[in-house]
Scaffold this motif. Sequence first.
Motif, PDB file in Angstrom:
ATOM      1  N   GLN A 117      -0.969 -12.172   4.408  1.00 50.35           N
ATOM      2  CA  GLN A 117      -2.057 -11.214   4.237  1.00 50.35           C
ATOM      3  C   GLN A 117      -1.672 -10.169   3.181  1.00 50.35           C
ATOM      4  O   GLN A 117      -0.522  -9.749   3.117  1.00 50.35           O
ATOM      5  CB  GLN A 117      -2.362 -10.486   5.552  1.00 50.35           C
ATOM      6  N   GLN A 118      -2.666  -9.824   2.389  1.00 51.99           N
ATOM      7  CA  GLN A 118      -2.439  -8.800   1.363  1.00 51.99           C
ATOM      8  C   GLN A 118      -3.664  -7.901   1.288  1.00 51.99           C
ATOM      9  O   GLN A 118      -4.775  -8.360   1.050  1.00 51.99           O
ATOM     10  CB  GLN A 118      -2.198  -9.448   0.002  1.00 51.99           C
ATOM     11  N   GLN A 119      -3.455  -6.616   1.528  1.00 49.04           N
ATOM     12  CA  GLN A 119      -4.582  -5.681   1.462  1.00 49.04           C
ATOM     13  C   GLN A 119      -4.903  -5.378   0.007  1.00 49.04           C
ATOM     14  O   GLN A 119      -4.012  -5.160  -0.813  1.00 49.04           O
ATOM     15  CB  GLN A 119      -4.253  -4.379   2.202  1.00 49.04           C
ATOM     16  N   ILE A 120      -6.193  -5.383  -0.310  1.00 53.07           N
ATOM     17  CA  ILE A 120      -6.658  -5.150  -1.674  1.00 53.07           C
ATOM     18  C   ILE A 120      -7.065  -3.684  -1.820  1.00 53.07           C
ATOM     19  O   ILE A 120      -7.802  -3.154  -0.979  1.00 53.07           O
ATOM     20  CB  ILE A 120      -7.849  -6.062  -2.008  1.00 53.07           C
ATOM     21  N   ASP A 121      -6.580  -3.069  -2.867  1.00 52.81           N
ATOM     22  CA  ASP A 121      -6.942  -1.675  -3.141  1.00 52.81           C
ATOM     23  C   ASP A 121      -8.291  -1.666  -3.852  1.00 52.81           C
ATOM     24  O   ASP A 121      -8.392  -1.951  -5.043  1.00 52.81           O
ATOM     25  CB  ASP A 121      -5.872  -1.013  -4.013  1.00 52.81           C
ATOM     26  N   LEU A 122      -9.331  -1.327  -3.108  1.00 53.65           N
ATOM     27  CA  LEU A 122     -10.680  -1.374  -3.679  1.00 53.65           C
ATOM     28  C   LEU A 122     -10.916  -0.307  -4.731  1.00 53.65           C
ATOM     29  O   LEU A 122     -11.818  -0.452  -5.571  1.00 53.65           O
ATOM     30  CB  LEU A 122     -11.713  -1.234  -2.550  1.00 53.65           C
ATOM     31  N   THR A 123     -10.126   0.757  -4.719  1.00 54.12           N
ATOM     32  CA  THR A 123     -10.302   1.819  -5.726  1.00 54.12           C
ATOM     33  C   THR A 123      -9.905   1.341  -7.109  1.00 54.12           C
ATOM     34  O   THR A 123     -10.331   1.904  -8.115  1.00 54.12           O
ATOM     35  CB  THR A 123      -9.490   3.074  -5.357  1.00 54.12           C
ATOM     36  N   GLU A 124      -9.091   0.270  -7.165  1.00 55.90           N
ATOM     37  CA  GLU A 124      -8.650  -0.255  -8.457  1.00 55.90           C
ATOM     38  C   GLU A 124      -9.391  -1.535  -8.849  1.00 55.90           C
ATOM     39  O   GLU A 124      -9.080  -2.139  -9.880  1.00 55.90           O
ATOM     40  CB  GLU A 124      -7.145  -0.524  -8.418  1.00 55.90           C
ATOM     41  N   THR A 125     -10.329  -1.928  -8.022  1.00 54.03           N
ATOM     42  CA  THR A 125     -11.070  -3.165  -8.297  1.00 54.03           C
ATOM     43  C   THR A 125     -12.048  -2.962  -9.446  1.00 54.03           C
ATOM     44  O   THR A 125     -12.837  -2.016  -9.450  1.00 54.03           O
ATOM     45  CB  THR A 125     -11.855  -3.620  -7.047  1.00 54.03           C
ATOM     46  N   ARG A 126     -11.964  -3.835 -10.432  1.00 54.47           N
ATOM     47  CA  ARG A 126     -12.905  -3.780 -11.548  1.00 54.47           C
ATOM     48  C   ARG A 126     -14.173  -4.563 -11.192  1.00 54.47           C
ATOM     49  O   ARG A 126     -14.236  -5.249 -10.201  1.00 54.47           O
ATOM     50  CB  ARG A 126     -12.268  -4.364 -12.808  1.00 54.47           C
TER      51      ARG A 126
END
Length: 248
Positions: free
Chosen positions: A63-72
């Motif tokens: 599992q890897q949490q995605i940083d949505l603040t850096e999502t393009r």
Amino acid sequence: MKEIITLFAGKYGLTKPEVMAEIETVFSVTLSRWYGMEVLAHFRENLQLEAVAYNDSGGIIRQQQIDLTETRGRNILLRQLEENLAKAVVFKQTVRYKSFERELLWGEITACDAEHNLYVETEITPGERVTAYCPLNRIGVHERHSGKFSIGSKRAFHLRRVEPVLLNGTPRLKVMVDRVSKTMVEKLLKSQLGPRCEKIQIRCLKRYVGHKSIVLATKRLPKAAIIAVDRELKERVQVKIVKSLPAG
């Protein structure tokens, strides 16, 4: 995110849980496609959106949490969300209106296209105006050029079908009505009877549109009610009194 949920709920007339469900779906599907692995997005109790990627590496799920603040690609996500919310509105309307199919509607004719199909403004539920479509071939030949269907005229219609459609890629609610069904004769008669209709069974056995409808009823119908339906449909309504309606 709370403000965004409230904004979309107001804009599209959806509940906040419905908006949240669409947001979760759009982020999950779109991020899964971008990352090439399964991504599940969900709201935590504090209404913060969380996205977790699940990568199958040799049978081991990491599992890897995605940083949505850096999502393009936020504009792409927003556009997809708007499209999904528009579809959700149409599907919600469809489900709500489906139960009213085969009911009687009164509506005002607002337009007539080049093929003489009619567009009718009506209310399936009180306070919610919709535009219904009545094809020319769903109007009796005897009425098509009678002048009774000019713009602004109010006429009775039978709600034939409600379904979601795509119009130039945009989801829309399609409401189709007609003037030729046997059900319409029954509903018009019942509407004339008022509360008394609950004690009388009515069935239109045969209808020859523009000529005659043969109706069975378990009690005598007021002459005024029959005449009113005659005038609305421009055809004779012949009522036969029976002890009970035949099966089927």
